[in-house]
Design a protein around this motif. Sequence first.
Motif, PDB file in Angstrom:
ATOM      1  N   SER A 126       0.825  -1.209   0.000  1.00 41.02           N
ATOM      2  CA  SER A 126       0.000   0.000   0.000  1.00 41.02           C
ATOM      3  C   SER A 126       0.856   1.255   0.000  1.00 41.02           C
ATOM      4  N   LEU A 127       1.991   1.163   0.683  1.00 39.44           N
ATOM      5  CA  LEU A 127       2.879   2.328   0.722  1.00 39.44           C
ATOM      6  C   LEU A 127       3.453   2.599  -0.668  1.00 39.44           C
ATOM      7  N   ASP A 128       3.762   1.519  -1.375  1.00 37.00           N
ATOM      8  CA  ASP A 128       4.255   1.714  -2.742  1.00 37.00           C
ATOM      9  C   ASP A 128       3.169   2.312  -3.626  1.00 37.00           C
ATOM     10  N   GLU A 129       1.911   1.887  -3.339  1.00 34.35           N
ATOM     11  CA  GLU A 129       0.784   2.440  -4.096  1.00 34.35           C
ATOM     12  C   GLU A 129       0.710   3.952  -3.938  1.00 34.35           C
ATOM     13  N   ILE A 130       1.026   4.434  -2.721  1.00 39.30           N
ATOM     14  CA  ILE A 130       0.941   5.874  -2.472  1.00 39.30           C
ATOM     15  C   ILE A 130       1.890   6.611  -3.403  1.00 39.30           C
ATOM     16  N   ALA A 131       3.124   6.078  -3.467  1.00 37.69           N
ATOM     17  CA  ALA A 131       4.124   6.726  -4.317  1.00 37.69           C
ATOM     18  C   ALA A 131       3.667   6.729  -5.769  1.00 37.69           C
ATOM     19  N   GLU A 132       3.118   5.589  -6.161  1.00 40.56           N
ATOM     20  CA  GLU A 132       2.695   5.440  -7.555  1.00 40.56           C
ATOM     21  C   GLU A 132       1.528   6.382  -7.885  1.00 40.56           C
ATOM     22  N   THR A 133       0.634   6.511  -6.922  1.00 35.12           N
ATOM     23  CA  THR A 133      -0.589   7.283  -7.161  1.00 35.12           C
ATOM     24  C   THR A 133      -0.336   8.789  -7.133  1.00 35.12           C
ATOM     25  N   SER A 134       0.527   9.183  -6.216  1.00 38.43           N
ATOM     26  CA  SER A 134       0.641  10.611  -5.930  1.00 38.43           C
ATOM     27  C   SER A 134       1.103  11.422  -7.131  1.00 38.43           C
ATOM     28  N   HIS A 135       1.870  10.823  -8.018  1.00 38.88           N
ATOM     29  CA  HIS A 135       2.387  11.644  -9.110  1.00 38.88           C
ATOM     30  C   HIS A 135       1.314  12.004 -10.134  1.00 38.88           C
ATOM     31  N   TYR A 136       0.133  11.399 -10.006  1.00 31.87           N
ATOM     32  CA  TYR A 136      -0.981  11.804 -10.875  1.00 31.87           C
ATOM     33  C   TYR A 136      -1.701  13.038 -10.341  1.00 31.87           C
ATOM     34  N   LEU A 137      -1.513  13.298  -9.052  1.00 28.00           N
ATOM     35  CA  LEU A 137      -2.506  14.125  -8.383  1.00 28.00           C
ATOM     36  C   LEU A 137      -2.285  15.636  -8.410  1.00 28.00           C
ATOM     37  N   ALA A 138      -1.088  16.079  -8.331  1.00 24.56           N
ATOM     38  CA  ALA A 138      -0.790  17.519  -8.347  1.00 24.56           C
ATOM     39  C   ALA A 138      -1.717  18.304  -7.428  1.00 24.56           C
ATOM     40  N   ASP A 139      -2.726  19.002  -7.985  1.00 22.23           N
ATOM     41  CA  ASP A 139      -3.566  19.870  -7.166  1.00 22.23           C
ATOM     42  C   ASP A 139      -4.800  19.173  -6.594  1.00 22.23           C
ATOM     43  N   ALA A 140      -4.922  17.899  -6.854  1.00 26.20           N
ATOM     44  CA  ALA A 140      -6.110  17.210  -6.333  1.00 26.20           C
ATOM     45  C   ALA A 140      -5.998  17.061  -4.821  1.00 26.20           C
ATOM     46  N   LYS A 141      -7.148  16.898  -4.195  1.00 18.33           N
ATOM     47  CA  LYS A 141      -7.175  16.664  -2.754  1.00 18.33           C
ATOM     48  C   LYS A 141      -6.927  15.176  -2.545  1.00 18.33           C
ATOM     49  N   TYR A 142      -5.893  14.861  -1.775  1.00 13.93           N
ATOM     50  CA  TYR A 142      -5.486  13.463  -1.637  1.00 13.93           C
ATOM     51  C   TYR A 142      -5.695  13.014  -0.187  1.00 13.93           C
ATOM     52  N   PHE A 143      -6.660  12.112   0.006  1.00 12.68           N
ATOM     53  CA  PHE A 143      -6.935  11.590   1.346  1.00 12.68           C
ATOM     54  C   PHE A 143      -6.391  10.158   1.451  1.00 12.68           C
ATOM     55  N   LEU A 144      -5.533   9.957   2.404  1.00 11.43           N
ATOM     56  CA  LEU A 144      -5.031   8.601   2.654  1.00 11.43           C
ATOM     57  C   LEU A 144      -5.857   7.995   3.778  1.00 11.43           C
ATOM     58  N   VAL A 145      -6.567   6.931   3.455  1.00 16.88           N
ATOM     59  CA  VAL A 145      -7.529   6.383   4.417  1.00 16.88           C
ATOM     60  C   VAL A 145      -6.995   5.086   5.015  1.00 16.88           C
ATOM     61  N   LYS A 146      -6.763   5.127   6.314  1.00 17.23           N
ATOM     62  CA  LYS A 146      -6.377   3.891   7.011  1.00 17.23           C
ATOM     63  C   LYS A 146      -7.655   3.278   7.551  1.00 17.23           C
ATOM     64  N   ASN A 147      -7.976   2.133   7.015  1.00 18.69           N
ATOM     65  CA  ASN A 147      -9.263   1.527   7.328  1.00 18.69           C
ATOM     66  C   ASN A 147      -9.102   0.407   8.356  1.00 18.69           C
ATOM     67  N   PHE A 148      -9.595   0.659   9.548  1.00 16.22           N
ATOM     68  CA  PHE A 148      -9.488  -0.337  10.623  1.00 16.22           C
ATOM     69  C   PHE A 148     -10.800  -1.090  10.814  1.00 16.22           C
ATOM     70  N   ILE A 149     -11.715  -0.939   9.872  1.00 17.78           N
ATOM     71  CA  ILE A 149     -13.058  -1.475  10.115  1.00 17.78           C
ATOM     72  C   ILE A 149     -13.036  -2.965  10.434  1.00 17.78           C
ATOM     73  N   ASN A 150     -12.145  -3.692   9.801  1.00 24.03           N
ATOM     74  CA  ASN A 150     -12.077  -5.133  10.083  1.00 24.03           C
ATOM     75  C   ASN A 150     -10.950  -5.461  11.055  1.00 24.03           C
ATOM     76  N   ASN A 151     -10.662  -4.508  11.930  1.00 16.44           N
ATOM     77  CA  ASN A 151      -9.612  -4.683  12.919  1.00 16.44           C
ATOM     78  C   ASN A 151      -8.249  -4.907  12.281  1.00 16.44           C
ATOM     79  N   THR A 152      -8.034  -4.242  11.157  1.00 20.89           N
ATOM     80  CA  THR A 152      -6.741  -4.343  10.498  1.00 20.89           C
ATOM     81  C   THR A 152      -5.672  -3.761  11.422  1.00 20.89           C
ATOM     82  N   SER A 153      -4.576  -4.470  11.537  1.00 22.04           N
ATOM     83  CA  SER A 153      -3.562  -3.985  12.477  1.00 22.04           C
ATOM     84  C   SER A 153      -2.423  -3.261  11.757  1.00 22.04           C
ATOM     85  N   PHE A 154      -2.443  -3.264  10.457  1.00 16.99           N
ATOM     86  CA  PHE A 154      -1.357  -2.655   9.695  1.00 16.99           C
ATOM     87  C   PHE A 154      -0.013  -3.192  10.197  1.00 16.99           C
ATOM     88  N   PHE A 155      -0.030  -4.512  10.388  1.00 17.03           N
ATOM     89  CA  PHE A 155       1.105  -5.146  11.055  1.00 17.03           C
ATOM     90  C   PHE A 155       2.400  -5.061  10.268  1.00 17.03           C
TER      91      PHE A 155
END
Lengths: 262, 264
Positions: A126-155
């Motif tokens: 997912s962290l690599d995805e951020i790098a990949e995605t961000s270069h498209y965005l420039a002036d767009a509003k970029y929200f990074l959502v950490k989703n714990f709904i299923n008790n994800t621990s981001f281990f």
Amino acid sequence: MAKPVVVLVGADKGGVGKTTVSRTILDYLAARKIPTRAFDTEWPRGTLKRFHPDITEVVDVTSVADQMKIFDTLETSSAAVTLIDVRAGIMSSTLNALRNIGFLDAGRKGQLTFALFHILGSSIASLDEIAETSHYLADAKYFLVKNFINNTSFFEWDQATYNSYFKQFKDAVEITIPQLSEMAYEQVELVAAPFTNFIANKAANGLPANHSFVLRGYVRHWLENVWSEFDRVKFLDLVGVREGATEATKPRLMKLAEAAAS
Amino acid sequence: MSILSFDDEIEERGYDVRARRDAGGGTGPLYIVCSPRKSVGKTLLARLIAEFYFAHDRPIAAFDLADEGPQLSDFLPDVTTAVELGSMRGQMGFFDRLIGEKHAAKVVDVSHRMFRDFFVIANKIGILEEASRRGIEPIILFLIDPDEKSAGAYSILQRWFAEISLLPVRNQIVSNGIPYWGSFPNESPIHVALEVPLLSASVKNLIAQTSFSFARFQRTQSIGLPVRLDDELRGFIRRVFRQFCEMEQRRMCGDVRGHWSSSP
């Protein structure tokens, strides 16, 4: 006339909660009476459409015809916000297509407002995805959502590594989706209704239902926290605040519960 | 007559705790008996409330969150449901029932170990506010004691449940010397001073028997106790039930003290 607002919810990884987050956004906007339409790119079956059938259309976002259906109608649609729930694996290609058709440029020129809710999974990918995605965005509003709904621990995440990625994108804003009781979540899935309907003890068709108060209470508490996050990041500023749209989240959801009781 | 033959006599008199009728009608309140501390008299108070309803032939359902005996379900097995808050199913079975059935009064005995979990969940899902909306009046009965933890917990409950009646209850055995309006102010609309009076060791032993019923004792002429103990126990029950009567009256009529004091 207000600028059209396009909200893209996506992640290249599957099962990270894209549709859940899309549903909370649609509920949030509906509670504030902001006209919204949604496109479900889980083509042809659809997932978001199950929960918001009246405003959702299932599209194949990789086809030119369906891209026209979404983007050529931004100006003419009565909806102030267009939400696109991008299915797993095609976020990068969708962003690429948006760049190719000049959509991202239009955002850069201020002709429209573009926001991306990037739902992060627990893996380092997912962290690599951020790098990949961000270069498209420039002036767009970029929200990074950490989703714990299923008790994800981001281990797999090392916080220092995450911070180093995060700091590369000075305009990125982090949103945390808290955990929701599994049983409560599953119950809303079964009902196939918006979260707000469930809280108000209504079925998908809006008729009175008989959901457990305990489960409704947990969902209401959870949705309050999610919406508080949207309030915190001033999501409504993107849309343009309207009269009556600024009422705090908690009283809104309490009113739903009260309406159910009465 | 020994205490063991007490049931037989009661049955002859036609009084049966298993068949409660509602003499009062309307919506029953929801009493939550609690304290974050052990051995302050929670189960005794919950028993007394249930027995008060028995004595008036009014329906009551009891819920037991204790995890160590002797507990409410040992004393009132016919009307008590053991509650398990650890699972979602347990929570649904319990909380949904609390607000689902309006007719009977309910009393919940919250053990010190479940105190935090119970109120965190109640606050999260808004169960007490929901009960109020449905016409079921929640009344939190908090057994006070000198420990700072209790004062802190009381203050948190006041903040979390500002619209709900939170009443301090003084068990004279553990709370002698605590000023009423110090750390445990009663800011609820029900202005009543609740006290569990002292009892002698002999009477304490008697009421500690799981077969003992305050309501049945009150309805019986004699169970063979020495006069002094009989008088002491009857006086205790009378005093406690009178307080409950007062609480009920103020609950149903609305407390007028505030209105009088604010009148010109």
